[in-house]
Design an enzyme around this catalytic site. Structure first.
Site, PDB file in Angstrom:
ATOM      1  N   HIS A 299      -4.589 -14.430  10.535  1.00 12.28           N
ATOM      2  CA  HIS A 299      -3.240 -13.502  10.711  1.00 12.28           C
ATOM      3  C   HIS A 299      -3.876 -12.182  11.353  1.00 12.28           C
ATOM      4  CE1 HIS A 299      -1.290 -16.436   8.154  1.00 12.28           C
ATOM      5  NE2 HIS A 299      -1.999 -16.463   7.359  1.00 12.28           N
TER       6      HIS A 299
ATOM      7  N   PRO B  85       0.602  -1.254  -0.050  1.00 14.35           N
ATOM      8  CA  PRO B  85       0.164   0.077   0.137  1.00 14.35           C
ATOM      9  C   PRO B  85       0.853   1.239   0.158  1.00 14.35           C
ATOM     10  CG  PRO B  85      -0.634  -1.261   1.868  1.00 14.35           C
ATOM     11  CD  PRO B  85       0.787  -1.970   1.198  1.00 14.35           C
ATOM     12  N   GLU B  86       0.458   2.263  -0.732  1.00 14.70           N
ATOM     13  CA  GLU B  86       1.200   3.489  -0.953  1.00 14.70           C
ATOM     14  C   GLU B  86       0.288   4.688  -0.379  1.00 14.70           C
ATOM     15  OE1 GLU B  86       3.061   3.807  -4.789  1.00 14.70           O
ATOM     16  OE2 GLU B  86       2.989   1.682  -4.985  1.00 14.70           O
TER      17      GLU B  86
ATOM     18  N   ARG C 130      22.232  14.519 -10.220  1.00 14.51           N
ATOM     19  CA  ARG C 130      22.097  13.165  -9.659  1.00 14.51           C
ATOM     20  C   ARG C 130      22.181  12.310 -10.726  1.00 14.51           C
ATOM     21  NH1 ARG C 130      19.936  12.450  -4.454  1.00 14.51           N
ATOM     22  NH2 ARG C 130      20.347  10.474  -4.865  1.00 14.51           N
TER      23      ARG C 130
END
Ligand SMILES: [Zn+2]
Length: 268
Positions: A91, A2-3, A149
């Site tokens: 769970h 999940p984000e 970068r």
């Protein structure tokens, strides 16, 4: 995993529990508690005063000095269920009983996630980067962290110490929406590309929150329901399928050790 949009969706769906009082906590697996500034019993009789999100973390606050922070890891779920309903899911490691006839369940088969019981969330969130939906995240910031970068732009987007909450799904989707290849060195992006990428990230995240997040396998919201944004994905998980814009077959390659999906024609 999940984000940001998924955790934001859980936060929004659990908001109805703000004001509820914790009556009891059941800990079925104590190793799921990653930090314990106080025993769970100390929360008995305390009211949930706020439910907030920081990056991929969810925080239940009980006043100013008691916080219960949740991270769902790879496969975790955190949702409410009527107190009268028996728990049939496997769970379930941590259960918070409330006085509003609901209980909150933390379920995590792979146990990469966890729960932090802390007096101050600042220590946990200290190293986290800017929130991508805050005003601090703008083209100027994205330019600053990308300049000179060599690291791939996708890898940079996934760096939680620079930007918090973006994972594999939304990095791939944002880069597609911006027409930029994820393996480009961050420093090679032009000012116009940075602007496009910033806009794409904000737009993709907001659209996913509107659709209640992406359910690929495991994600469920605070009501234990699937999200809908998987129907709107353009590249993520679509390898060997055709790009919806140009028809080119979507490629899947590793970038910085992460599976990455992109269209060679639409993304430069
Ligand atoms: Zn394409």
């Amino acid at each position: 995993m999940p984000e940001l949009p998924e955790i934001e969706t859980i936060k929004n769906s659990l908001a109805i529990n703000i004001g509820a009082l914790i009556t009891r906590i059941e800990v079925n697996r104590s190793d799921i508690i990653r930090r314990q500034d106080f025993p769970p019993e100390e929360l008995y009789g305390q009211r949930i005063t706020d439910i907030s999100r920081r990056g991929k973390y969810l925080a239940l606050s009980l006043g100013t000095d008691h916080h219960l922070v949740v991270h769902l890891g790879m496969s975790g779920r955190f949702y409410m269920q009527p107190e009268s309903e028996a728990i049939s899911a496997p769970h379930v490691h941590f259960i918070i009983h409330l006085d509003n006839s609901f209980k909150l369940l933390y379920q995590d088969p792979r146990r990469f996630g966890g729960i932090w019981l802390c007096h101050d969330t600042k220590k946990i969130f200290a190293l986290m980067g800017v929130e991508p939906l805050s005003s601090q995240f703008n083209s100027g910031y994205l330019t600053k962290i990308s300049q000179n970068r060599k690291v791939a732009i996708k890898t940079l987007l996934l760096n939680q110490q620079l930007i918090s909450g973006i994972g594999n799904i939304y990095a791939d989707e944002s880069l597609f929406a911006a027409g930029i290849r994820g393996d480009r060195p961050a420093g090679s992006l032009t000012a116009a590309e940075i602007k496009r990428l910033h806009r794409a990230i904000v737009k993709v995240l907001k659209k996913s929150i509107e659709a209640r997040g992406t359910t690929f396998r495991d994600f469920r919201d605070g009501f234990n329901q699937s999200g809908n944004f998987q129907k709107s994905l353009q590249v993520y998980g679509k390898d060997k399928q055709c790009c919806c814009v140009c028809g080119t077959v979507i490629k899947k390659e590793q970038i910085g050790g992460r599976s990455s999906h992109f269209c060679e024609h639409c993304q430069k």
